[in-house]
Motif scaffolding. Structure first.
Motif, mmCIF file in Angstrom:
data_model
loop_
_atom_site.group_PDB
_atom_site.id
_atom_site.type_symbol
_atom_site.label_atom_id
_atom_site.label_comp_id
_atom_site.label_asym_id
_atom_site.label_seq_id
_atom_site.Cartn_x
_atom_site.Cartn_y
_atom_site.Cartn_z
ATOM 1 N N GLN A 289 0.940 -1.247 -0.092
ATOM 2 C CA GLN A 289 -0.025 0.088 -0.011
ATOM 3 C C GLN A 289 0.849 1.122 0.085
ATOM 4 O O GLN A 289 0.520 2.314 -0.566
ATOM 5 C CB GLN A 289 -1.060 0.022 1.147
ATOM 6 N N GLY A 290 1.855 1.311 0.832
ATOM 7 C CA GLY A 290 3.065 2.269 0.719
ATOM 8 C C GLY A 290 3.530 2.528 -0.586
ATOM 9 O O GLY A 290 3.628 3.703 -1.044
ATOM 10 N N LEU A 291 3.787 1.530 -1.307
ATOM 11 C CA LEU A 291 4.510 1.747 -2.523
ATOM 12 C C LEU A 291 3.507 2.286 -3.477
ATOM 13 O O LEU A 291 3.834 3.121 -4.125
ATOM 14 C CB LEU A 291 5.008 0.290 -3.065
ATOM 15 N N VAL B 8 0.782 4.100 -2.778
ATOM 16 C CA VAL B 8 0.462 5.436 -2.678
ATOM 17 C C VAL B 8 1.550 6.315 -3.087
ATOM 18 O O VAL B 8 1.242 7.529 -3.745
ATOM 19 C CB VAL B 8 0.126 5.750 -1.077
ATOM 20 N N GLN B 9 2.653 6.207 -2.816
ATOM 21 C CA GLN B 9 3.708 7.002 -3.296
ATOM 22 C C GLN B 9 3.960 6.946 -4.608
ATOM 23 O O GLN B 9 4.072 8.008 -5.267
ATOM 24 C CB GLN B 9 5.230 6.132 -2.713
ATOM 25 N N GLY B 10 3.468 5.962 -5.556
ATOM 26 C CA GLY B 10 3.522 5.858 -7.014
ATOM 27 C C GLY B 10 2.409 6.598 -7.537
ATOM 28 O O GLY B 10 2.701 7.454 -8.397
ATOM 29 N N ILE C 28 1.105 9.408 -5.738
ATOM 30 C CA ILE C 28 1.362 10.877 -5.473
ATOM 31 C C ILE C 28 2.635 11.255 -6.424
ATOM 32 O O ILE C 28 2.445 12.243 -6.951
ATOM 33 C CB ILE C 28 1.926 10.792 -3.871
ATOM 34 N N SER C 29 3.402 10.255 -6.751
ATOM 35 C CA SER C 29 4.643 10.902 -7.665
ATOM 36 C C SER C 29 4.341 11.122 -9.169
ATOM 37 O O SER C 29 4.883 11.789 -9.940
ATOM 38 C CB SER C 29 6.049 10.395 -7.292
ATOM 39 N N LEU D 107 7.525 1.788 -9.470
ATOM 40 C CA LEU D 107 7.128 0.636 -8.139
ATOM 41 C C LEU D 107 7.858 -0.799 -8.810
ATOM 42 O O LEU D 107 8.426 -1.478 -7.749
ATOM 43 C CB LEU D 107 5.635 0.375 -8.050
ATOM 44 N N THR E 216 11.583 -0.718 -7.665
ATOM 45 C CA THR E 216 11.689 -0.605 -5.964
ATOM 46 C C THR E 216 11.120 -1.929 -5.241
ATOM 47 O O THR E 216 11.769 -2.504 -4.208
ATOM 48 C CB THR E 216 10.927 0.608 -5.576
#
Length: 116
Positions: A77-79, A81-83, A85-86, A92, A95
């Motif tokens: 989920q963190g990956l 959300v970061q994807g 947002i960016s 992803l 990473t």
């Protein structure tokens, strides 16, 4: 499974956007209930796989499987959300293996720390 999940998100970037939008709506709509049920089933699947790994001696026997499943899902989920947002959801894929290696390493050795 971790990498397959991330790969699915990369191939279908609209899904996390729709899910995040639905989660922001107040109340317990049908979409939110389906997401909760799906997430619960997925978490239980991960718990089952972790228990199997313990039984096979691949995972430390004192692993808290419920907490490990939450961490597993939280990493994905963190990956995601970061994807979102960016705006670079494709980032992803390179990473994700690094994140999974850290998760896997934590399952191989557990330490009891009285300060946590």
């Amino acid at each position: 499974m971790f990498l397959a999940h991330v790969g699915f998100v990369v191939r279908h970037p609209g899904i996390p956007r729709v899910m995040l939008g639905e989660l922001q709506k107040p109340g317990q709509g049908a979409a939110k209930k389906v997401m909760q049920a799906t997430l619960n089933h997925y978490r239980q699947t991960v718990v089952g796989l972790l228990k199997r790994g313990i039984a096979q001696g691949q995972i430390a026997p004192d692993t808290d499987t419920e907490a490990a499943a939450v961490l597993y899902l939280g990493a994905i989920q963190g990956l995601v959300v970061q994807g979102v947002i960016s705006g670079d959801i494709r980032a992803l894929e390179p990473t994700a293996p690094r994140i999974f290696r850290l998760f896997r390493a934590g399952l191989q050795e557990t330490r009891h720390d009285s300060t946590s």
